[in-house]
Design a protein around this motif. Structure first.
Motif, PDB file in Angstrom:
ATOM      1  N   PRO A   1      -3.373 -18.931  -1.971  1.00  0.00           N
ATOM      2  CA  PRO A   1      -3.863 -17.627  -2.450  1.00  0.00           C
ATOM      3  C   PRO A   1      -5.263 -17.705  -3.053  1.00  0.00           C
ATOM      4  O   PRO A   1      -6.060 -16.773  -2.884  1.00  0.00           O
TER       5      PRO A   1
ATOM      6  N   ARG B   1      -7.673 -18.070  -0.175  1.00  0.00           N
ATOM      7  CA  ARG B   1      -7.698 -16.800   0.557  1.00  0.00           C
ATOM      8  C   ARG B   1      -8.519 -15.753  -0.201  1.00  0.00           C
ATOM      9  O   ARG B   1      -9.291 -14.999   0.393  1.00  0.00           O
ATOM     10  N   THR B   2      -8.352 -15.708  -1.540  1.00  0.00           N
ATOM     11  CA  THR B   2      -9.105 -14.759  -2.359  1.00  0.00           C
ATOM     12  C   THR B   2     -10.595 -15.060  -2.303  1.00  0.00           C
ATOM     13  O   THR B   2     -11.423 -14.147  -2.220  1.00  0.00           O
TER      14      THR B   2
ATOM     15  N   ILE C   1     -11.893 -13.812   1.060  1.00  0.00           N
ATOM     16  CA  ILE C   1     -12.032 -12.355   1.094  1.00  0.00           C
ATOM     17  C   ILE C   1     -13.240 -11.918   0.280  1.00  0.00           C
ATOM     18  O   ILE C   1     -13.951 -10.975   0.655  1.00  0.00           O
ATOM     19  N   SER C   2     -13.496 -12.594  -0.856  1.00  0.00           N
ATOM     20  CA  SER C   2     -14.616 -12.209  -1.719  1.00  0.00           C
ATOM     21  C   SER C   2     -15.964 -12.381  -1.037  1.00  0.00           C
ATOM     22  O   SER C   2     -16.965 -11.819  -1.496  1.00  0.00           O
TER      23      SER C   2
ATOM     24  N   LEU D   1      -9.202  -3.297  -6.396  1.00  0.00           N
ATOM     25  CA  LEU D   1      -8.304  -3.763  -5.339  1.00  0.00           C
ATOM     26  C   LEU D   1      -7.314  -2.694  -4.901  1.00  0.00           C
ATOM     27  O   LEU D   1      -7.168  -2.418  -3.699  1.00  0.00           O
TER      28      LEU D   1
ATOM     29  N   PHE E   1     -11.283  -4.605  -1.340  1.00  0.00           N
ATOM     30  CA  PHE E   1     -10.729  -5.942  -1.509  1.00  0.00           C
ATOM     31  C   PHE E   1     -11.815  -7.007  -1.660  1.00  0.00           C
ATOM     32  O   PHE E   1     -11.604  -8.016  -2.339  1.00  0.00           O
TER      33      PHE E   1
ATOM     34  N   SER F   1     -11.783  -8.919  -5.085  1.00  0.00           N
ATOM     35  CA  SER F   1     -11.514 -10.350  -5.008  1.00  0.00           C
ATOM     36  C   SER F   1     -12.607 -11.151  -5.706  1.00  0.00           C
ATOM     37  O   SER F   1     -12.346 -12.174  -6.343  1.00  0.00           O
TER      38      SER F   1
ATOM     39  N   ALA G   1     -11.820 -11.092  -9.253  1.00  0.00           N
ATOM     40  CA  ALA G   1     -10.706 -12.007  -9.531  1.00  0.00           C
ATOM     41  C   ALA G   1     -11.171 -13.458  -9.562  1.00  0.00           C
ATOM     42  O   ALA G   1     -10.750 -14.251 -10.415  1.00  0.00           O
ATOM     43  N   VAL G   2     -12.053 -13.814  -8.633  1.00  0.00           N
ATOM     44  CA  VAL G   2     -12.586 -15.178  -8.612  1.00  0.00           C
ATOM     45  C   VAL G   2     -13.427 -15.436  -9.858  1.00  0.00           C
ATOM     46  O   VAL G   2     -13.395 -16.535 -10.432  1.00  0.00           O
TER      47      VAL G   2
END
Length: 318
Positions: free
Chosen positions: A53, A56-57, A60-61, A280, A286, A290, A293-294
């Motif tokens: 995950p 993957r994040t 996507i970022s 999100l 996304f 993302s 989130a990172v």
């Protein structure tokens, strides 16, 4: 002939030692191989639920992935989403609020938690009941306690207004969650009430490891309460305090459910986690969400490194 016998007798112990070393080495290799085999299921699960995950994040970022615009094809944009964060006024405000919330809540939780731990460490009648009662707020799920406190702060029938009114601190009921300062105060008070017991529990564990003989010797030497606290208690629990601060700092910076339930991020109380969630799930951006989130992950990682460095120094000193 005699020299040959003596030479062989000297070589025999060396050969035996070499054989033992080889056997031990092969045994260690076998144990290492067996250990990896037994850990492999856990490692596979860890890769699936944690590492993948995160990767993957990050992937996507690096893309412009707005689900409301599937025709765009979600192109690769590199670090544009990260650069956008530092040009986004709302993102900057959320970061500053999160830092402010983290510093204030962790400070008060340390003070209240340390005081509660000192109280629970003393011998008195009903100490077991007090320990259990203090831990009750921590045992309540955050979303539940946030909803409970939201009712307490209610401007029409809230208990908080009722107590302050009866004590003549306020002359009329107030909508505490409708202003920026009131919302921040309410969030801090709720978070301290909820998580200070956790801090107290960790510090209490450290206090119980301090030898009683140190306190007895200090009292015999005529040390007062302040001297005992600064010269004996603090030095012996400093490692425990650093660990407690580490856990609470990470939790406070990642705060989401408390704010989402109580204020929804209104009145300048939007944390980084709440803002990332909004991007999100509400705006369906996304890529940018993302990246937020990172960013949270990187800040938490840096905070952990700082505390680990400090913790390492404390362990070396002790």
């Amino acid at each position: 002939m005699k020299g040959t016998v003596m030479k062989s007798s000297l070589e025999t112990p060396t050969v035996m030692v070499e054989e033992k070393v080889k056997k031990r080495s092969s045994l260690e290799k076998k144990e290492t191989r067996d250990a990896w085999i037994m850990m492999s299921p856990a490692l596979v699960i860890l890769l699936l639920i944690a590492v993948y995950p995160i990767l993957r994040t990050i992937w996507i970022s690096l893309h412009e992935m707005v689900l409301t615009d599937p025709a765009s094809g979600y192109p690769f944009v590199g670090l544009d989403n990260y650069i956008k964060i530092f040009h986004d006024h709302r993102a900057i405000v959320s970061i500053l609020f999160t830092l402010k919330f983290t510093v204030v809540t962790v400070f008060f939780e340390l003070v209240v938690g340390f005081g509660a731990a000192l109280l629970m460490n003393k011998a008195f009648k009903g100490r077991g009941f007090v320990r259990a009662a203090i831990l009750v707020p921590w045992a309540i799920p955050t979303s539940v306690s946030a909803l409970m406190w939201k009712f307490i702060y209610n401007d029409q029938y809230g208990l908080f207004n009722d107590i302050l009114y009866k004590l003549h601190i306020i002359d009329a009921y107030r909508a505490w969650l409708s202003t920026s300062s009131g919302s921040f105060m309410a969030l801090v008070l709720t978070d301290v009430w909820k998580t200070a017991p956790y801090m107290a529990l960790l510090i209490l564990a450290g206090l119980q490891m301090v030898p009683k003989e140190l306190y007895e010797s200090a009292k015999m030497d005529g040390a007062n309460t302040l001297q005992i606290f600064t010269k004996i208690t603090l030095p012996n629990v400093k490692t425990t305090v650093v660990v407690a601060l580490l856990f609470r700092t990470l939790d406070a910076f990642r705060v989401y459910d408390l704010i989402a339930v109580m204020t929804g991020g209104a009145n300048g109380t939007e944390s980084v986690s709440v803002y990332a969630y909004n991007n999100l799930m509400k705006f369906l951006d996304f890529g940018y969400g993302s990246a937020m989130a990172v960013l949270i992950f990187l800040v938490v990682f840096i905070i952990s490194l700082i505390y680990m460095k400090l913790l390492g120094n404390k362990l070396t000193e002790s």
